[in-house]
Design a protein around this motif. Structure first.
Motif, short mmCIF file in Angstrom:
data_model
loop_
_atom_site.label_atom_id
_atom_site.label_comp_id
_atom_site.label_asym_id
_atom_site.label_seq_id
_atom_site.Cartn_x
_atom_site.Cartn_y
_atom_site.Cartn_z
N GLY A 138 31.52 43.21 36.54
CA GLY A 138 30.94 41.94 36.92
C GLY A 138 31.96 41.01 37.55
N ALA A 139 31.47 40.00 38.23
CA ALA A 139 32.35 39.08 38.94
C ALA A 139 33.27 38.31 37.99
CB ALA A 139 31.52 38.11 39.78
N ASP A 140 32.84 38.10 36.73
CA ASP A 140 33.63 37.30 35.79
C ASP A 140 34.51 38.14 34.89
OD1 ASP A 140 32.54 34.92 36.72
OD2 ASP A 140 30.82 35.05 35.36
N ASP A 166 40.88 43.88 31.69
CA ASP A 166 41.69 44.64 32.64
C ASP A 166 40.94 45.93 32.96
OD1 ASP A 166 43.51 45.99 34.14
OD2 ASP A 166 45.08 46.07 32.61
N PRO A 167 40.20 45.99 34.07
CA PRO A 167 39.40 47.18 34.38
C PRO A 167 40.22 48.46 34.39
CG PRO A 167 38.78 45.37 35.82
CD PRO A 167 40.00 44.92 35.08
N LEU A 168 41.45 48.38 34.91
CA LEU A 168 42.27 49.57 35.00
C LEU A 168 42.59 50.14 33.62
CD1 LEU A 168 43.74 51.52 36.86
CD2 LEU A 168 45.73 49.99 36.79
N ALA A 169 42.73 49.26 32.62
CA ALA A 169 43.05 49.73 31.27
C ALA A 169 41.91 50.58 30.71
CB ALA A 169 43.32 48.53 30.35
N PHE A 170 40.66 50.19 30.97
CA PHE A 170 39.53 50.97 30.49
C PHE A 170 39.51 52.35 31.17
CE2 PHE A 170 38.18 46.60 29.69
CZ PHE A 170 37.74 46.70 28.38
N ILE A 171 39.80 52.35 32.45
CA ILE A 171 39.79 53.63 33.18
C ILE A 171 40.90 54.54 32.68
CG2 ILE A 171 40.05 54.64 35.48
CD1 ILE A 171 38.80 52.05 36.60
N ARG A 172 42.08 53.98 32.46
CA ARG A 172 43.17 54.78 31.92
C ARG A 172 42.82 55.35 30.55
NH1 ARG A 172 48.02 50.51 33.24
NH2 ARG A 172 48.49 51.17 35.36
N TYR A 173 42.07 54.59 29.81
CA TYR A 173 41.73 54.98 28.44
C TYR A 173 40.82 56.21 28.40
CZ TYR A 173 40.87 54.22 23.46
OH TYR A 173 40.83 54.36 22.11
N GLU A 202 34.45 49.01 49.78
CA GLU A 202 33.49 48.23 50.56
C GLU A 202 32.94 47.05 49.78
OE1 GLU A 202 31.44 51.98 48.96
OE2 GLU A 202 33.35 51.42 49.91
N LEU A 203 33.13 47.05 48.46
CA LEU A 203 32.68 45.91 47.65
C LEU A 203 33.63 44.73 47.74
CD1 LEU A 203 31.50 47.75 44.39
CD2 LEU A 203 30.13 47.03 46.35
N ASP A 262 38.48 35.73 46.41
CA ASP A 262 38.87 34.86 45.29
C ASP A 262 39.65 35.73 44.31
OD1 ASP A 262 39.18 33.23 43.14
OD2 ASP A 262 37.05 32.82 42.82
N PRO A 263 40.92 35.43 44.06
CA PRO A 263 41.73 36.31 43.20
C PRO A 263 41.23 36.38 41.77
CG PRO A 263 42.91 34.27 43.71
CD PRO A 263 41.70 34.29 44.59
N GLU A 264 40.40 35.43 41.34
CA GLU A 264 39.89 35.46 39.97
C GLU A 264 38.54 36.17 39.86
OE1 GLU A 264 39.77 31.55 38.40
OE2 GLU A 264 41.95 31.32 38.34
N THR A 265 37.98 36.57 40.99
CA THR A 265 36.69 37.25 40.99
C THR A 265 36.90 38.75 41.09
OG1 THR A 265 35.62 35.34 42.02
CG2 THR A 265 34.45 37.45 42.12
N CYS A 266 36.18 39.48 40.27
CA CYS A 266 36.33 40.94 40.23
C CYS A 266 35.34 41.58 41.20
CB CYS A 266 36.09 41.45 38.80
SG CYS A 266 36.38 43.21 38.61
N HIS A 267 35.81 42.53 42.02
CA HIS A 267 34.97 43.25 42.98
C HIS A 267 35.15 44.76 42.82
CE1 HIS A 267 34.39 39.41 45.07
NE2 HIS A 267 35.71 39.24 44.99
N ILE A 268 35.38 45.20 41.60
CA ILE A 268 35.74 46.59 41.36
C ILE A 268 34.50 47.43 41.05
CG2 ILE A 268 36.99 48.17 39.83
CD1 ILE A 268 39.10 46.03 39.50
N GLY A 269 34.34 48.51 41.81
CA GLY A 269 33.33 49.52 41.54
C GLY A 269 33.98 50.88 41.62
#
Length: 751
Positions: free
Chosen positions: A168-170, A177-184, A199-200, A208-215
């Motif tokens: 999500g954006a927030d 930390d999205p990367l930490a979940f993926i590493r896990y 593309e997201l 916006d550096p505080e907005t998440c755009h990770i898929g």
């Protein structure tokens, strides 16, 4: 540079929060394990133990604490074997899990200190090997056999899962930390392919550096079940959309996911190509995977049926998968509802906040200074005789009192958390001594100052271990004495007369007074001809180095500890009393003040010196009785202490002027303040009464530590120093009757 500093501070604060939360999870883990030992068939309790271990592992993984993650994973895997029925709960299992709990605590302590001990790493490897061996060699549970269908659900087939993840954006704003979940994911399987959906991400100018755009789309080879993979993302479900397709997922499952992730024809074409490049083999034509809007007119039986129709078919064929799909479809609504609850103040997060203890102590100190300043303002108002000034000063006084009560309330915590630690202590000591003891805890919600909770833990530990070692007999001894084979140990807390009372009570052999007295004579603490009452004999066990144990054990017998127990309790302005019946048991009663910071006091003066006593201990004030004015001996001086008659009740008294060697006051009316401490009362003779006074307790200097009857000092509004009386100590002074031949050290008094 400042941004780096801010990040470091945020990470440091998050680490502290993790360690505090981990300690809470360890307490829950230990409680669940102790319950498991008594009731191994409690499935919900087993789930609670698993959740606690999983929470510790997941949080540690976010911070990269690999040693904690690796070892906790071994314990968690054993718990999963218990949950699935592959292994039965027995004494070996609970004992090893309790050792694992202690090892996790040691690993967390290593994280807190930033040190690394090779011996601790060796212990992790040894215990980890024992956990794995127990899983492999443990006998299956004798419960009803699990059907093939149930086992198939519990153990997903070995293969490749497909994970589709959209944060999500927030997510970043909420500290994830999205990367930490993926590493896990490496802890549950092997990532074979992964693609980040760039593309997201919007153009740089709009980013916006505080907005998440990770898929992310992931292919994961794992022998774990779908539930174990979902647990990896348990901490971020409110901030992500997660879809997991198992190795046996049908084309219809992929079609439904495609419709969810690809809202346009171009998007679904690109996603299909991406999946194909990751190794997904689908017998779907492009039009079969098109969005529902493009194929809504297709016949119901056509193989190119729209994903919506395929999803309906799958819902009828696989209701469990349908429930999962429904949950995913409602994920956005659930997240929105969660945020609404947080903003409305209805969630746990809105009602609790962690505060550093030093910040709270600083607040208490400031409130104390405010109390002193308010007293000074009232004194000036009285001097100026200004009605408006006096009214304003009284209003300030009332507000300061409310702020004082509120601030002190923040530092009050239930003693139940301290009591709960002794479940494990009793269990371990009983295993070591071969005794059967039931621990009963009551009054755990009784509150007292946090600083006192931390200080009282060690004295309580010593009293509990003494009761288990010396007090409670073995099962054979109890049966021979006509008692139940199982002993009883009780921890009880309650409020009484402005104090908190903590009792440690057992039904053991009680204190052997004859043996205690003989040992005291042998050590020359008491003269052979001494005549002591029961209370005085019991108090001898608090002498340094005193012990009646016939043999020294790992638990006790060296005579080290009981004197420290008493000294620590008295340092908290408390006292300890003993009540014992030989053959029936012993009760150790600790009485402590509720707080060590600010109290409501009663201000008096003696010989020009101000003395304060806790208001809650003041029963009444009367004119000095005639018995207290009688002269002592031929010298014609007033007595320091004695007894007087109060409406038919004989009470002791202490003349503070004579006791502290003040210059006798000029002729005038003196007063006697009757104070109480539990069931005991004593009269204190003073020169003048000044009334209630908010008292900020200041510690005595090292030079004055041994003055009897004083608990501290305070500063009056005028800037003068007043002495705070230690009522329990004065009561003991007034009631003690030195026995014939009793050897006492001379007491130091104020000159």
């Amino acid at each position: 540079m400042s941004a780096d500093i801010d990040d470091d501070e945020i990470i440091a604060a998050a680490r502290i929060g993790f360690l505090d939360e981990a300690q809470e999870m360890l307490a829950q883990f230990e409680t669940a394990l102790l319950v498991m030992e008594v009731n191994p068939n409690d499935a919900e309790n087993l789930n609670a133990a698993f959740r606690a271990a999983h929470t510790i592992k997941g949080s540690a993984g976010l911070f990269g604490f690999d040693a904690v993650v690796a070892f906790t994973h071994e314990a968690e895997t054993l718990l999963e074997a218990l949950r699935s029925g592959e292994l039965a709960v027995d004494e070996r299992v609970t004992a090893l899990l309790l050792q694992s709990r202690d090892q996790i605590e040691r690993l967390l302590a290593e994280v807190r200190t930033g040190t690394q001990d090779p011996a601790l790493a060796d212990t992790s490897r040894t215990l980890g090997a024992e956990l794995r061996a127990l899983r492999e060699t443990g006998a299956p549970t004798p419960e009803a056999p699990i059907s093939a269908v149930e086992r198939a659900v519990q153990n997903a087939p070995d293969g490749v899962f497909h994970l589709s993840l959209r944060f999500g954006a927030d997510a970043l704003r909420n500290g994830l930390d999205p990367l930490a979940f993926i590493r896990y994911l490496d802890t549950v399987g092997e990532v074979q392919a992964m693609h980040m959906l760039t593309e997201l991400v919007p153009p740089l100018a709009q980013l916006d550096p505080e907005t998440c755009h990770i898929g992310v789309e992931i292919r994961l080879h794992s022998q774990a079940g779908k539930g174990a993979i979902e647990d990896v993302f348990a901490f971020c479900l409110d901030d992500c959309e997660l879809a997991i397709l198992p190795p046996d997922a049908t084309p219809a499952d992929y079609a439904a996911l495609l419709a969810q992730r690809a809202p346009s024809p171009d998007a679904h074409t690109d996603l299909l190509a991406l999946w194909a490049g990751m190794g997904v083999q689908l017998p779907l034509r492009q039009d079969a995977a098109a969005p529902a809007e493009a194929t809504a007119s297709a016949p119901a039986g056509d193989e190119a049926a729209p994903p919506a129709a395929l999803a309906q078919i799958e819902r009828r064929a696989h209701p469990a998968d349908a429930a999962s799909a429904d949950r995913r479809e409602n994920e956005a609504d659930r997240r929105g509802a969660t945020k609404d609850r947080r903003s409305a103040g209805g969630g746990e997060e809105a009602r609790f906040i962690r505060v550093r203890a030093d910040k709270l102590d600083r607040l208490i100190d400031l409130i104390g200074e405010l109390v002193i300043a308010s007293s000074g303002a009232q004194l000036v108002a009285e001097t100026e005789q200004s009605p408006r000034f006096t009214e304003a000063a009284l209003r300030i006084h009332d507000l300061v009192q409310e702020a004082r009560d509120g601030a002190l309330g923040l530092r009050m915590v239930p003693i139940g958390e301290t009591f709960s630690r002794f479940n494990r202590v009793v269990r371990d000591v009983c295993k070591q001594l071969g005794k059967e003891v039931e621990l009963q805890i009551t009054g755990g919600d009784t509150e007292l100052d946090k600083s006192m909770v931390e200080t009282i833990a060690d004295p309580l530990m010593h009293l509990v271990r003494n009761s288990l070692d010396h007090g409670i007999e073995t099962a054979d001894e109890r049966v021979a004495a006509g008692k139940p084979s199982q002993g009883h140990l009780a921890l009880h807390a309650y409020h009484e007369s402005g104090s908190i009372v903590i009792e440690v009570r057992d039904d053991g052999r009680g204190l052997n007074r004859a043996r205690i007295l003989a040992k005291a004579v042998e050590r020359e603490l008491v003269a052979p001809e001494a005549v002591l009452d029961d209370e005085s004999i019991c108090q001898l066990i608090f002498a340094p180095g005193f012990s009646t144990a016939a043999a020294v054990t790992n638990l006790s017998g060296r005579g080290v500890g009981m004197d420290v127990v008493k000294r620590n309790i008295e340092a908290l302005r408390g006292q300890i009393r003993i009540s014992s019946v030989e053959g029936a048991g012993t009760t150790m009663q600790i009485r402590l003040p509720l707080t060590l910071a600010i109290i409501d006091g009663f201000l008096t003066s003696v010989g020009g010196v101000s003395y304060v006593m806790p208001l809650e201990l003041v029963a009444e004030c009367i004119e000095v009785p005639a018995e207290c004015r009688q002269l002592d001996g031929e010298g014609g001086e007033p007595r320091v202490a004695g007894h007087f008659d109060l409406r038919g009740e004989v009470l002791p008294f202490v003349d503070l002027s004579r006791f502290y060697r003040h210059t006798p006051a000029a002729s005038g009316r003196r007063s006697l303040v009757v104070v109480h401490d539990g069931s005991s009362r004593v009269g204190l003779v003073v020169d003048r009464l000044h009334g209630e006074h908010q008292t900020v307790i200041k510690p005595l200097g090292q030079v004055f530590q041994n003055i009897r009857g004083l608990a501290g000092t305070t500063i009056l509004g005028s800037g003068e120093v007043a002495l705070i009386l230690d009522v329990p100590a004065l009561l003991n002074l007034a009631t003690e009757r030195p026995a014939h031949g009793m050897r006492r050290l001379p007491s130091r008094q104020a000159g």
